[in-house]
Design a protein around this motif. Structure first.
Motif, mmCIF file in Angstrom:
data_model
loop_
_atom_site.group_PDB
_atom_site.id
_atom_site.type_symbol
_atom_site.label_atom_id
_atom_site.label_comp_id
_atom_site.label_asym_id
_atom_site.label_seq_id
_atom_site.Cartn_x
_atom_site.Cartn_y
_atom_site.Cartn_z
ATOM 1 N N GLY A 1 15.057 31.414 30.019
ATOM 2 C CA GLY A 1 14.771 32.600 29.216
ATOM 3 C C GLY A 1 14.562 32.321 27.749
ATOM 4 O O GLY A 1 14.416 33.254 26.957
ATOM 5 N N LYS B 1 5.922 37.276 29.536
ATOM 6 C CA LYS B 1 6.562 38.582 29.466
ATOM 7 C C LYS B 1 5.808 39.458 28.472
ATOM 8 O O LYS B 1 5.217 38.967 27.507
ATOM 9 N N ARG C 1 5.698 43.641 26.546
ATOM 10 C CA ARG C 1 6.254 44.977 26.345
ATOM 11 C C ARG C 1 5.363 45.752 25.388
ATOM 12 O O ARG C 1 4.587 45.177 24.622
ATOM 13 N N SER D 1 8.237 50.725 32.271
ATOM 14 C CA SER D 1 9.648 50.377 32.061
ATOM 15 C C SER D 1 10.403 50.336 33.381
ATOM 16 O O SER D 1 11.592 50.028 33.408
ATOM 17 N N SER E 1 16.046 49.957 40.358
ATOM 18 C CA SER E 1 15.995 48.840 39.424
ATOM 19 C C SER E 1 15.093 47.764 39.994
ATOM 20 O O SER E 1 14.790 47.736 41.184
ATOM 21 N N GLU F 1 14.180 43.408 39.054
ATOM 22 C CA GLU F 1 14.494 42.281 38.191
ATOM 23 C C GLU F 1 13.377 41.937 37.212
ATOM 24 O O GLU F 1 13.600 41.204 36.239
ATOM 25 N N PHE G 1 12.085 43.860 35.102
ATOM 26 C CA PHE G 1 12.326 44.592 33.858
ATOM 27 C C PHE G 1 13.699 44.189 33.325
ATOM 28 O O PHE G 1 14.707 44.380 34.008
ATOM 29 N N ASP G 2 13.746 43.640 32.095
ATOM 30 C CA ASP G 2 15.042 43.209 31.575
ATOM 31 C C ASP G 2 15.615 44.235 30.602
ATOM 32 O O ASP G 2 14.972 45.225 30.251
ATOM 33 N N GLN G 3 16.827 43.991 30.157
ATOM 34 C CA GLN G 3 17.543 44.956 29.317
ATOM 35 C C GLN G 3 16.968 45.040 27.908
ATOM 36 O O GLN G 3 17.243 45.991 27.182
ATOM 37 N N GLU G 4 16.194 44.056 27.512
ATOM 38 C CA GLU G 4 15.582 44.074 26.187
ATOM 39 C C GLU G 4 14.208 44.735 26.188
ATOM 40 O O GLU G 4 13.517 44.742 25.174
ATOM 41 N N TRP H 1 11.549 43.925 28.190
ATOM 42 C CA TRP H 1 10.423 43.069 28.545
ATOM 43 C C TRP H 1 10.124 43.167 30.033
ATOM 44 O O TRP H 1 11.025 43.246 30.857
ATOM 45 N N SER I 1 8.433 41.126 33.149
ATOM 46 C CA SER I 1 8.017 39.801 33.609
ATOM 47 C C SER I 1 6.770 39.959 34.470
ATOM 48 O O SER I 1 6.811 40.583 35.536
#
Length: 543
Positions: free
Chosen positions: A376, A390, A392, A398, A405, A407, A409-412, A414, A416
Protein backbone atom coordinates in the motif's frame (compact mmCIF):
# COMPACT_ATOMS: atom_id res chain seq x y z
CA UNK A 1 -17.46 32.08 7.33
CA UNK A 2 -19.35 30.92 4.23
CA UNK A 3 -19.44 32.75 0.92
CA UNK A 4 -22.60 34.54 -0.14
CA UNK A 5 -23.28 32.69 -3.39
CA UNK A 6 -26.48 31.12 -4.63
CA UNK A 7 -26.74 27.44 -3.80
CA UNK A 8 -28.45 25.88 -6.80
CA UNK A 9 -28.40 22.08 -7.01
CA UNK A 10 -26.44 20.48 -9.85
CA UNK A 11 -29.24 18.64 -11.64
CA UNK A 12 -29.41 17.08 -15.10
CA UNK A 13 -32.57 19.10 -15.76
CA UNK A 14 -30.37 22.23 -15.77
CA UNK A 15 -28.50 20.84 -18.79
CA UNK A 16 -31.81 20.35 -20.57
CA UNK A 17 -33.04 23.86 -19.78
CA UNK A 18 -29.75 25.37 -20.98
CA UNK A 19 -29.82 23.37 -24.23
CA UNK A 20 -33.39 24.50 -24.97
CA UNK A 21 -32.52 28.14 -24.40
CA UNK A 22 -29.10 28.31 -26.03
CA UNK A 23 -29.12 25.56 -28.66
CA UNK A 24 -32.78 24.92 -29.55
CA UNK A 25 -32.17 24.44 -33.28
CA UNK A 26 -29.14 22.15 -33.07
CA UNK A 27 -29.90 18.82 -34.70
CA UNK A 28 -30.13 15.29 -33.35
CA UNK A 29 -29.89 12.69 -36.13
CA UNK A 30 -30.64 9.01 -35.48
CA UNK A 31 -30.62 5.70 -37.28
CA UNK A 32 -33.40 3.53 -35.85
CA UNK A 33 -35.02 0.24 -36.71
CA UNK A 34 -38.09 2.01 -38.11
CA UNK A 35 -36.37 5.00 -39.76
CA UNK A 36 -33.17 5.13 -41.79
CA UNK A 37 -32.45 8.71 -40.74
CA UNK A 38 -34.62 10.48 -38.16
CA UNK A 39 -33.89 14.17 -37.73
CA UNK A 40 -35.12 16.78 -35.26
CA UNK A 41 -33.85 19.51 -32.91
CA UNK A 42 -33.09 19.90 -29.23
CA UNK A 43 -36.31 21.91 -28.97
CA UNK A 44 -38.27 18.99 -30.42
CA UNK A 45 -36.45 16.47 -28.25
CA UNK A 46 -37.04 18.14 -24.93
CA UNK A 47 -40.71 18.85 -25.69
CA UNK A 48 -41.07 15.08 -26.10
CA UNK A 49 -39.04 14.51 -22.92
CA UNK A 50 -41.69 16.48 -21.02
CA UNK A 51 -44.41 14.34 -22.58
CA UNK A 52 -42.63 11.21 -21.37
CA UNK A 53 -42.21 12.73 -17.91
CA UNK A 54 -45.98 13.25 -17.75
CA UNK A 55 -46.52 9.67 -18.90
CA UNK A 56 -44.17 8.33 -16.21
CA UNK A 57 -46.01 10.32 -13.56
CA UNK A 58 -49.33 8.92 -14.79
CA UNK A 59 -47.87 5.42 -14.63
CA UNK A 60 -47.26 5.95 -10.92
CA UNK A 61 -43.47 6.18 -10.91
CA UNK A 62 -42.12 7.34 -7.54
CA UNK A 63 -38.83 9.05 -6.60
CA UNK A 64 -36.00 6.56 -6.65
CA UNK A 65 -37.81 3.99 -8.81
CA UNK A 66 -35.48 2.17 -11.18
CA UNK A 67 -36.65 2.27 -14.80
CA UNK A 68 -34.72 0.04 -17.16
CA UNK A 69 -33.68 0.46 -20.77
CA UNK A 70 -32.44 -2.15 -23.22
CA UNK A 71 -31.78 -0.04 -26.28
CA UNK A 72 -29.35 1.32 -28.86
CA UNK A 73 -28.10 4.88 -29.32
CA UNK A 74 -31.01 6.83 -30.75
CA UNK A 75 -33.34 9.73 -30.05
CA UNK A 76 -35.96 7.77 -28.10
CA UNK A 77 -33.31 6.37 -25.80
CA UNK A 78 -31.99 9.91 -25.28
CA UNK A 79 -35.49 11.11 -24.36
CA UNK A 80 -35.78 8.28 -21.83
CA UNK A 81 -32.42 9.23 -20.30
CA UNK A 82 -33.60 12.76 -19.55
CA UNK A 83 -37.23 12.13 -18.63
CA UNK A 84 -36.39 9.41 -16.13
CA UNK A 85 -33.47 11.08 -14.34
CA UNK A 86 -34.85 14.61 -14.36
CA UNK A 87 -38.12 13.38 -12.81
CA UNK A 88 -36.19 12.00 -9.83
CA UNK A 89 -36.17 8.37 -10.98
CA UNK A 90 -33.15 6.20 -11.80
CA UNK A 91 -32.37 5.36 -15.43
CA UNK A 92 -31.00 1.82 -15.39
CA UNK A 93 -29.30 0.93 -18.68
CA UNK A 94 -28.97 -2.82 -19.31
CA UNK A 95 -26.28 -4.19 -21.59
CA UNK A 96 -27.81 -6.57 -24.19
CA UNK A 97 -24.39 -8.13 -24.76
CA UNK A 98 -24.53 -9.85 -21.38
CA UNK A 99 -25.81 -13.39 -21.27
CA UNK A 100 -29.30 -14.14 -20.09
CA UNK A 101 -28.60 -15.13 -16.48
CA UNK A 102 -26.72 -11.88 -15.95
CA UNK A 103 -29.54 -9.79 -17.40
CA UNK A 104 -32.06 -11.54 -15.15
CA UNK A 105 -29.87 -11.02 -12.10
CA UNK A 106 -29.30 -7.34 -12.91
CA UNK A 107 -32.96 -6.48 -13.55
CA UNK A 108 -34.07 -8.29 -10.40
CA UNK A 109 -31.28 -6.88 -8.24
CA UNK A 110 -32.13 -3.35 -9.39
CA UNK A 111 -35.85 -4.07 -8.96
CA UNK A 112 -36.74 -2.30 -12.20
CA UNK A 113 -40.43 -1.34 -12.46
CA UNK A 114 -40.65 -0.80 -16.21
CA UNK A 115 -38.40 -1.70 -19.11
CA UNK A 116 -37.99 0.40 -22.28
CA UNK A 117 -36.94 -1.93 -25.11
CA UNK A 118 -35.69 -1.56 -28.65
CA UNK A 119 -37.88 -3.74 -30.92
CA UNK A 120 -34.82 -5.81 -31.80
CA UNK A 121 -34.60 -7.06 -28.21
CA UNK A 122 -38.25 -8.09 -27.81
CA UNK A 123 -37.54 -11.80 -28.49
CA UNK A 124 -34.74 -11.75 -25.91
CA UNK A 125 -36.94 -10.11 -23.26
CA UNK A 126 -39.76 -12.56 -23.98
CA UNK A 127 -37.37 -15.36 -23.01
CA UNK A 128 -36.35 -13.52 -19.83
CA UNK A 129 -39.81 -12.30 -18.82
CA UNK A 130 -40.88 -15.32 -16.69
CA UNK A 131 -37.82 -14.71 -14.48
CA UNK A 132 -38.19 -10.93 -14.18
CA UNK A 133 -39.79 -10.45 -10.76
CA UNK A 134 -40.46 -6.72 -10.48
CA UNK A 135 -41.17 -5.38 -13.98
CA UNK A 136 -44.76 -4.17 -14.33
CA UNK A 137 -44.79 -3.30 -18.02
CA UNK A 138 -42.79 -2.98 -21.22
CA UNK A 139 -42.44 0.05 -23.51
CA UNK A 140 -41.30 -0.78 -27.03
CA UNK A 141 -39.27 2.06 -28.54
CA UNK A 142 -41.24 2.47 -31.76
CA UNK A 143 -44.67 3.53 -33.01
CA UNK A 144 -47.82 1.47 -33.44
CA UNK A 145 -47.18 0.97 -37.15
CA UNK A 146 -43.88 -0.80 -36.41
CA UNK A 147 -44.93 -2.43 -33.14
CA UNK A 148 -43.81 -6.09 -33.18
CA UNK A 149 -46.12 -8.86 -32.11
CA UNK A 150 -45.24 -9.77 -28.56
CA UNK A 151 -46.40 -11.90 -25.66
CA UNK A 152 -44.92 -9.47 -23.13
CA UNK A 153 -47.56 -8.44 -20.58
CA UNK A 154 -48.69 -4.80 -20.56
CA UNK A 155 -46.55 -3.96 -23.61
CA UNK A 156 -47.21 -0.86 -25.69
CA UNK A 157 -45.37 1.35 -28.14
CA UNK A 158 -43.39 4.38 -26.97
CA UNK A 159 -45.20 6.72 -29.34
CA UNK A 160 -48.64 5.65 -28.11
CA UNK A 161 -47.45 6.14 -24.53
CA UNK A 162 -46.56 9.80 -25.03
CA UNK A 163 -49.06 10.72 -27.78
CA UNK A 164 -51.77 12.15 -25.55
CA UNK A 165 -49.48 13.80 -23.00
CA UNK A 166 -48.85 17.51 -22.51
CA UNK A 167 -45.42 18.92 -23.36
CA UNK A 168 -45.64 21.14 -20.27
CA UNK A 169 -43.93 19.74 -17.18
CA UNK A 170 -42.41 21.41 -14.13
CA UNK A 171 -39.13 19.68 -13.36
CA UNK A 172 -38.74 19.09 -9.63
CA UNK A 173 -35.88 20.41 -7.53
CA UNK A 174 -34.19 17.92 -5.20
CA UNK A 175 -30.84 17.21 -3.58
CA UNK A 176 -28.07 17.06 -6.18
CA UNK A 177 -26.81 13.85 -4.56
CA UNK A 178 -30.02 12.11 -5.66
CA UNK A 179 -29.36 9.00 -7.77
CA UNK A 180 -29.74 9.62 -11.51
CA UNK A 181 -28.66 6.46 -13.31
CA UNK A 182 -27.46 2.93 -12.71
CA UNK A 183 -25.04 0.76 -14.67
CA UNK A 184 -23.82 -2.70 -13.74
CA UNK A 185 -20.29 -3.89 -14.36
CA UNK A 186 -19.19 -7.50 -14.57
CA UNK A 187 -15.53 -6.59 -14.69
CA UNK A 188 -14.60 -8.79 -11.74
CA UNK A 189 -15.61 -12.23 -10.53
CA UNK A 190 -18.99 -12.99 -9.04
CA UNK A 191 -22.32 -11.33 -9.69
CA UNK A 192 -22.45 -8.05 -11.64
CA UNK A 193 -22.07 -4.95 -9.46
CA UNK A 194 -24.20 -1.83 -9.74
CA UNK A 195 -22.65 1.64 -9.98
CA UNK A 196 -25.18 4.27 -8.95
CA UNK A 197 -24.47 7.74 -10.34
CA UNK A 198 -25.86 10.96 -8.88
CA UNK A 199 -27.00 14.18 -10.52
CA UNK A 200 -24.00 15.93 -8.95
CA UNK A 201 -21.48 13.40 -10.21
CA UNK A 202 -23.03 13.44 -13.69
CA UNK A 203 -22.91 17.24 -13.99
CA UNK A 204 -19.32 17.46 -12.71
CA UNK A 205 -18.29 14.72 -15.13
CA UNK A 206 -20.13 16.63 -17.87
CA UNK A 207 -18.09 19.79 -17.17
CA UNK A 208 -14.84 17.80 -17.14
CA UNK A 209 -15.74 15.97 -20.35
CA UNK A 210 -15.99 19.24 -22.28
CA UNK A 211 -12.67 20.69 -21.07
CA UNK A 212 -10.16 21.55 -23.83
CA UNK A 213 -7.70 18.94 -22.55
CA UNK A 214 -10.43 16.29 -22.40
CA UNK A 215 -12.85 16.08 -25.33
CA UNK A 216 -12.72 19.80 -26.09
CA UNK A 217 -16.34 19.92 -27.22
CA UNK A 218 -18.11 23.09 -28.39
CA UNK A 219 -21.28 24.10 -30.22
CA UNK A 220 -19.32 23.99 -33.47
CA UNK A 221 -18.84 20.22 -33.26
CA UNK A 222 -20.80 17.35 -34.77
CA UNK A 223 -20.50 14.35 -32.45
CA UNK A 224 -21.22 10.69 -33.10
CA UNK A 225 -21.36 8.61 -29.90
CA UNK A 226 -20.69 5.09 -31.18
CA UNK A 227 -19.90 3.97 -27.65
CA UNK A 228 -23.22 2.50 -26.47
CA UNK A 229 -25.68 4.35 -24.27
CA UNK A 230 -26.25 1.06 -22.44
CA UNK A 231 -22.69 1.17 -21.10
CA UNK A 232 -21.53 3.98 -18.77
CA UNK A 233 -23.94 6.54 -20.27
CA UNK A 234 -22.08 6.59 -23.62
CA UNK A 235 -19.08 8.01 -21.76
CA UNK A 236 -21.15 11.04 -20.69
CA UNK A 237 -21.69 12.36 -24.23
CA UNK A 238 -25.52 12.55 -24.07
CA UNK A 239 -25.08 15.17 -21.33
CA UNK A 240 -21.94 16.97 -22.52
CA UNK A 241 -23.27 17.36 -26.08
CA UNK A 242 -26.47 18.96 -24.80
CA UNK A 243 -24.56 21.22 -22.44
CA UNK A 244 -22.33 22.72 -25.14
CA UNK A 245 -24.81 22.37 -28.03
CA UNK A 246 -23.13 20.00 -30.44
CA UNK A 247 -25.04 18.36 -33.24
CA UNK A 248 -25.51 14.69 -32.27
CA UNK A 249 -25.49 11.79 -34.72
CA UNK A 250 -26.69 8.47 -33.28
CA UNK A 251 -25.88 5.26 -35.25
CA UNK A 252 -28.61 3.21 -33.55
CA UNK A 253 -28.26 -0.54 -34.18
CA UNK A 254 -25.60 0.16 -36.83
CA UNK A 255 -22.84 1.08 -34.37
CA UNK A 256 -20.76 -1.88 -35.57
CA UNK A 257 -21.49 -1.42 -39.30
CA UNK A 258 -18.62 0.35 -41.13
CA UNK A 259 -20.64 1.36 -44.24
CA UNK A 260 -23.27 3.07 -42.06
CA UNK A 261 -20.65 4.78 -39.91
CA UNK A 262 -18.77 6.05 -42.95
CA UNK A 263 -21.96 7.36 -44.54
CA UNK A 264 -23.05 9.11 -41.35
CA UNK A 265 -19.64 10.71 -40.87
CA UNK A 266 -19.46 12.09 -44.39
CA UNK A 267 -23.13 13.01 -44.92
CA UNK A 268 -23.63 14.59 -41.49
CA UNK A 269 -20.09 16.05 -41.36
CA UNK A 270 -19.17 14.37 -38.07
CA UNK A 271 -15.88 15.76 -36.74
CA UNK A 272 -15.78 14.01 -33.34
CA UNK A 273 -16.64 10.40 -32.54
CA UNK A 274 -16.14 8.02 -29.63
CA UNK A 275 -15.85 4.22 -29.59
CA UNK A 276 -13.67 1.27 -28.61
CA UNK A 277 -10.70 0.33 -30.86
CA UNK A 278 -12.45 -2.60 -32.58
CA UNK A 279 -14.98 -0.19 -34.12
CA UNK A 280 -12.20 1.90 -35.65
CA UNK A 281 -10.32 -1.17 -36.84
CA UNK A 282 -13.42 -2.25 -38.75
CA UNK A 283 -13.92 1.22 -40.20
CA UNK A 284 -10.29 1.52 -41.32
CA UNK A 285 -10.46 -1.89 -43.02
CA UNK A 286 -13.63 -0.80 -44.84
CA UNK A 287 -12.08 2.51 -45.95
CA UNK A 288 -8.95 0.79 -47.21
CA UNK A 289 -11.01 -1.77 -49.13
CA UNK A 290 -13.46 0.68 -50.73
CA UNK A 291 -11.37 3.82 -51.07
CA UNK A 292 -14.07 5.83 -49.32
CA UNK A 293 -13.19 8.77 -47.06
CA UNK A 294 -14.04 10.30 -43.69
CA UNK A 295 -12.50 13.71 -44.30
CA UNK A 296 -14.74 15.58 -41.85
CA UNK A 297 -13.59 13.39 -38.93
CA UNK A 298 -10.86 15.13 -36.95
CA UNK A 299 -10.93 13.68 -33.42
CA UNK A 300 -11.65 10.18 -32.21
CA UNK A 301 -11.99 9.50 -28.49
CA UNK A 302 -10.93 5.90 -28.02
CA UNK A 303 -10.94 3.75 -24.89
CA UNK A 304 -12.11 0.46 -23.47
CA UNK A 305 -8.81 -1.23 -24.30
CA UNK A 306 -5.34 -0.19 -25.39
CA UNK A 307 -5.21 1.59 -28.74
CA UNK A 308 -2.67 0.02 -31.15
CA UNK A 309 -0.38 2.71 -32.56
CA UNK A 310 -0.83 1.14 -36.00
CA UNK A 311 -4.54 1.92 -35.76
CA UNK A 312 -3.86 5.51 -34.71
CA UNK A 313 -1.49 5.91 -37.65
CA UNK A 314 -3.99 4.38 -40.09
CA UNK A 315 -6.65 6.93 -39.11
CA UNK A 316 -4.24 9.86 -39.08
CA UNK A 317 -2.71 9.08 -42.48
CA UNK A 318 -4.32 9.56 -44.93
CA UNK A 319 -7.66 10.50 -43.33
CA UNK A 320 -6.48 13.21 -40.94
CA UNK A 321 -8.38 11.85 -37.92
CA UNK A 322 -6.47 11.93 -34.64
CA UNK A 323 -7.15 9.28 -32.01
CA UNK A 324 -7.31 10.63 -28.46
CA UNK A 325 -6.54 7.77 -26.08
CA UNK A 326 -8.62 7.76 -22.87
CA UNK A 327 -9.02 5.54 -19.83
CA UNK A 328 -11.86 5.03 -17.41
CA UNK A 329 -14.20 2.48 -15.87
CA UNK A 330 -17.86 2.09 -15.06
CA UNK A 331 -16.89 3.10 -11.53
CA UNK A 332 -15.35 6.38 -12.77
CA UNK A 333 -18.40 7.57 -14.79
CA UNK A 334 -16.14 6.72 -16.85
CA UNK A 335 -13.64 9.43 -17.75
CA UNK A 336 -10.42 9.30 -15.73
CA UNK A 337 -7.52 10.17 -18.02
CA UNK A 338 -7.16 11.56 -21.53
CA UNK A 339 -4.03 11.51 -23.67
CA UNK A 340 -3.88 15.10 -24.87
CA UNK A 341 -0.64 17.04 -25.10
CA UNK A 342 0.42 19.16 -22.14
CA UNK A 343 2.62 22.22 -22.61
CA UNK A 344 5.65 20.14 -21.58
CA UNK A 345 4.75 17.26 -23.89
CA UNK A 346 4.40 19.62 -26.84
CA UNK A 347 8.02 20.70 -26.37
CA UNK A 348 9.31 17.12 -26.68
CA UNK A 349 10.92 15.91 -29.92
CA UNK A 350 8.43 14.28 -32.25
CA UNK A 351 9.50 10.70 -31.58
CA UNK A 352 9.29 11.11 -27.79
CA UNK A 353 5.92 12.82 -28.04
CA UNK A 354 4.64 10.07 -30.30
CA UNK A 355 5.71 7.50 -27.69
CA UNK A 356 3.23 9.08 -25.29
CA UNK A 357 0.38 8.09 -27.60
CA UNK A 358 0.58 4.52 -26.28
CA UNK A 359 -0.24 5.76 -22.79
CA UNK A 360 -3.74 6.30 -21.41
CA UNK A 361 -3.02 9.95 -20.64
CA UNK A 362 -3.19 12.50 -17.85
CA UNK A 363 -5.89 12.70 -15.21
CA UNK A 364 -8.43 15.44 -15.78
CA UNK A 365 -9.24 17.88 -12.98
CA UNK A 366 -11.32 16.14 -10.33
CA UNK A 367 -9.57 12.80 -10.70
CA UNK A 368 -6.68 11.83 -8.42
CA UNK A 369 -4.47 8.87 -9.33
CA UNK A 370 -1.82 6.98 -7.43
CA UNK A 371 0.04 3.71 -7.79
CA UNK A 372 0.95 1.61 -4.75
CA UNK A 373 3.02 -1.48 -4.03
CA UNK A 374 1.80 -4.67 -2.38
CA UNK A 375 2.06 -3.01 1.05
CA UNK A 376 0.00 0.00 0.00
CA UNK A 377 3.02 2.33 -0.15
CA UNK A 378 2.67 5.04 -2.79
CA UNK A 379 5.17 4.73 -5.63
CA UNK A 380 6.90 7.57 -7.50
CA UNK A 381 5.71 8.94 -10.84
CA UNK A 382 8.97 8.13 -12.58
CA UNK A 383 7.67 6.14 -15.54
CA UNK A 384 9.51 3.06 -14.28
CA UNK A 385 7.78 2.07 -11.05
CA UNK A 386 4.57 0.14 -11.56
CA UNK A 387 1.93 -0.70 -9.01
CA UNK A 388 -1.76 -1.14 -8.34
CA UNK A 389 -3.69 1.84 -9.71
CA UNK A 390 -6.03 3.64 -7.32
CA UNK A 391 -8.34 6.55 -8.09
CA UNK A 392 -10.71 8.92 -6.31
CA UNK A 393 -12.80 11.92 -7.21
CA UNK A 394 -16.33 13.39 -7.18
CA UNK A 395 -17.52 11.15 -10.03
CA UNK A 396 -15.86 7.96 -8.74
CA UNK A 397 -18.04 5.35 -7.02
CA UNK A 398 -17.72 5.08 -3.25
CA UNK A 399 -19.38 1.66 -3.17
CA UNK A 400 -21.58 -0.70 -5.16
CA UNK A 401 -25.36 -0.58 -5.20
CA UNK A 402 -26.97 -2.68 -2.45
CA UNK A 403 -23.67 -4.22 -1.33
CA UNK A 404 -22.57 -3.66 2.25
CA UNK A 405 -18.85 -3.43 1.57
CA UNK A 406 -16.16 -4.29 -0.93
CA UNK A 407 -12.42 -4.47 -0.52
CA UNK A 408 -11.80 -2.31 -3.62
CA UNK A 409 -12.96 0.76 -1.65
CA UNK A 410 -10.66 1.77 1.21
CA UNK A 411 -11.25 3.97 4.25
CA UNK A 412 -9.32 6.87 2.73
CA UNK A 413 -11.74 7.06 -0.18
CA UNK A 414 -9.59 5.38 -2.83
CA UNK A 415 -10.98 2.91 -5.35
CA UNK A 416 -8.69 0.05 -6.42
CA UNK A 417 -9.14 -0.24 -10.18
CA UNK A 418 -7.72 -3.74 -10.60
CA UNK A 419 -5.13 -2.40 -13.04
CA UNK A 420 -1.36 -2.19 -12.73
CA UNK A 421 0.11 1.02 -14.12
CA UNK A 422 3.04 3.39 -14.35
CA UNK A 423 2.88 7.19 -14.25
CA UNK A 424 5.64 9.21 -15.89
CA UNK A 425 7.06 12.53 -14.59
CA UNK A 426 4.80 14.44 -17.02
CA UNK A 427 1.76 12.79 -15.44
CA UNK A 428 0.94 10.35 -18.25
CA UNK A 429 -0.43 7.05 -16.96
CA UNK A 430 -0.07 3.72 -18.76
CA UNK A 431 -1.83 0.46 -17.90
CA UNK A 432 0.73 -2.36 -17.91
CA UNK A 433 -1.19 -5.31 -16.51
CA UNK A 434 -4.23 -6.34 -14.49
CA UNK A 435 -4.30 -7.38 -10.90
CA UNK A 436 -7.16 -9.77 -11.55
CA UNK A 437 -7.49 -12.27 -14.32
CA UNK A 438 -10.42 -10.85 -16.21
CA UNK A 439 -10.13 -10.85 -20.00
CA UNK A 440 -10.88 -7.70 -21.98
CA UNK A 441 -12.18 -8.33 -25.48
CA UNK A 442 -13.29 -5.49 -27.73
CA UNK A 443 -13.58 -3.14 -24.75
CA UNK A 444 -15.80 -5.55 -22.76
CA UNK A 445 -14.81 -7.65 -19.77
CA UNK A 446 -14.99 -11.44 -19.74
CA UNK A 447 -14.66 -13.18 -16.38
CA UNK A 448 -12.08 -15.97 -16.48
CA UNK A 449 -13.49 -17.41 -13.26
CA UNK A 450 -16.99 -17.70 -14.72
CA UNK A 451 -15.62 -19.50 -17.77
CA UNK A 452 -13.62 -21.85 -15.57
CA UNK A 453 -16.56 -22.62 -13.30
CA UNK A 454 -18.73 -23.44 -16.27
CA UNK A 455 -16.04 -25.63 -17.83
CA UNK A 456 -15.53 -27.75 -14.72
CA UNK A 457 -19.27 -28.34 -14.55
CA UNK A 458 -18.76 -30.63 -17.54
CA UNK A 459 -18.70 -34.20 -16.26
CA UNK A 460 -15.49 -35.03 -18.14
CA UNK A 461 -13.41 -31.99 -17.05
CA UNK A 462 -11.36 -32.07 -13.86
CA UNK A 463 -9.71 -28.63 -14.00
CA UNK A 464 -9.81 -25.62 -16.29
CA UNK A 465 -8.13 -22.25 -16.56
CA UNK A 466 -9.07 -19.35 -18.84
CA UNK A 467 -6.36 -16.93 -19.87
CA UNK A 468 -6.18 -13.98 -22.24
CA UNK A 469 -4.39 -14.45 -25.55
CA UNK A 470 -3.54 -11.40 -27.69
CA UNK A 471 -5.77 -10.97 -30.75
CA UNK A 472 -5.17 -8.60 -33.70
CA UNK A 473 -8.78 -7.38 -33.79
CA UNK A 474 -10.27 -7.85 -30.32
CA UNK A 475 -7.08 -7.06 -28.33
CA UNK A 476 -7.62 -10.16 -26.22
CA UNK A 477 -9.62 -13.37 -26.54
CA UNK A 478 -10.09 -16.16 -24.00
CA UNK A 479 -8.35 -19.51 -24.34
CA UNK A 480 -9.31 -22.44 -22.14
CA UNK A 481 -6.67 -24.81 -20.77
CA UNK A 482 -8.29 -28.10 -19.69
CA UNK A 483 -7.33 -31.14 -17.61
CA UNK A 484 -9.62 -34.12 -18.28
CA UNK A 485 -10.72 -36.64 -15.71
CA UNK A 486 -8.97 -40.03 -15.93
CA UNK A 487 -10.34 -42.16 -18.73
CA UNK A 488 -12.34 -39.31 -20.30
CA UNK A 489 -11.98 -38.03 -23.86
CA UNK A 490 -13.17 -34.74 -25.37
CA UNK A 491 -12.41 -32.75 -28.50
CA UNK A 492 -11.95 -29.00 -28.78
CA UNK A 493 -15.40 -28.77 -30.44
CA UNK A 494 -17.01 -30.77 -27.63
CA UNK A 495 -15.84 -28.22 -25.06
CA UNK A 496 -16.78 -25.16 -27.12
CA UNK A 497 -20.23 -26.58 -27.85
CA UNK A 498 -20.73 -27.05 -24.11
CA UNK A 499 -20.64 -23.26 -23.70
CA UNK A 500 -23.39 -22.62 -26.26
CA UNK A 501 -26.48 -21.12 -24.66
CA UNK A 502 -24.79 -20.82 -21.28
CA UNK A 503 -22.84 -17.63 -21.87
CA UNK A 504 -22.93 -14.85 -24.45
CA UNK A 505 -21.46 -16.04 -27.74
CA UNK A 506 -18.64 -13.52 -27.58
CA UNK A 507 -17.60 -14.99 -24.20
CA UNK A 508 -16.98 -18.45 -25.69
CA UNK A 509 -13.21 -19.19 -25.82
CA UNK A 510 -11.48 -19.09 -29.18
CA UNK A 511 -9.51 -22.23 -28.46
CA UNK A 512 -9.15 -25.16 -26.06
CA UNK A 513 -5.83 -26.78 -25.17
CA UNK A 514 -5.64 -30.07 -23.26
CA UNK A 515 -2.83 -30.56 -20.73
CA UNK A 516 -1.97 -33.19 -18.14
CA UNK A 517 -1.79 -30.72 -15.25
CA UNK A 518 -2.06 -27.02 -14.46
CA UNK A 519 0.76 -25.07 -12.76
CA UNK A 520 0.16 -24.37 -9.06
CA UNK A 521 1.64 -21.97 -6.55
CA UNK A 522 3.32 -23.09 -3.33
CA UNK A 523 -0.02 -22.79 -1.55
CA UNK A 524 -1.78 -24.98 -4.09
CA UNK A 525 -3.51 -22.20 -6.02
CA UNK A 526 -3.62 -22.05 -9.79
CA UNK A 527 -0.75 -19.94 -11.10
CA UNK A 528 -2.06 -17.84 -13.99
CA UNK A 529 1.35 -16.15 -14.18
CA UNK A 530 3.10 -19.43 -15.00
CA UNK A 531 0.32 -20.41 -17.37
CA UNK A 532 0.63 -17.19 -19.34
CA UNK A 533 4.37 -17.70 -19.59
CA UNK A 534 3.79 -21.26 -20.78
CA UNK A 535 1.59 -20.02 -23.64
CA UNK A 536 3.51 -16.84 -24.45
CA UNK A 537 3.45 -16.32 -28.20
CA UNK A 538 0.52 -18.69 -28.73
CA UNK A 539 -1.50 -17.85 -31.85
CA UNK A 540 -5.25 -18.48 -31.76
CA UNK A 541 -6.97 -20.21 -34.69
CA UNK A 542 -7.94 -17.64 -37.31
CA UNK A 543 -6.08 -14.78 -35.61
Amino acid sequence: MFGQMMDRPLLISSVMRHAELQHPNREIVSVTGDQARHRYTFRDAFARVRKLANALARMGAKPGDRIGTLAWNDYRHLETYYAVSCSGFVCHTLNPRLFEDQLIYIANHAEDRWLFIDPMFVPLVEKLQPSLKTIEGYIILTDDAHMPETKLPRARSYESLIAGESDVFEWPDFDERTASSLCYTSGTTGDPKGVLYSHRSTILHCYAMALPDASGLSSNDVVMPVVPMFHVNAWGLPYACAMVGTKIVFPGPKMGDPPTLQALIEEEQVNFAAAVPTVWQGLVAYLQKTGKRVDSLKRVLCGGSAVPLALADALRDPYGAHIVHAWGMTETSPLGTVCTWSHEANKLPGDRRDALRAKQGRSIFGIELKIVDDDGKELPHDGKSFGALKVRGPWVASGYYRRDSDEVFDQEGWFSTGDVATICPLGYMQITDRTKDVIKSGGEWISSIDLENLAVSHPAIAQAAAIAIPHPKWQERPMLVVVLKPGESLTREDVLNFFLGKVAKWWIPDDVVFVEKLPLTATGKLSKLQLRKQFEGYVLPGA
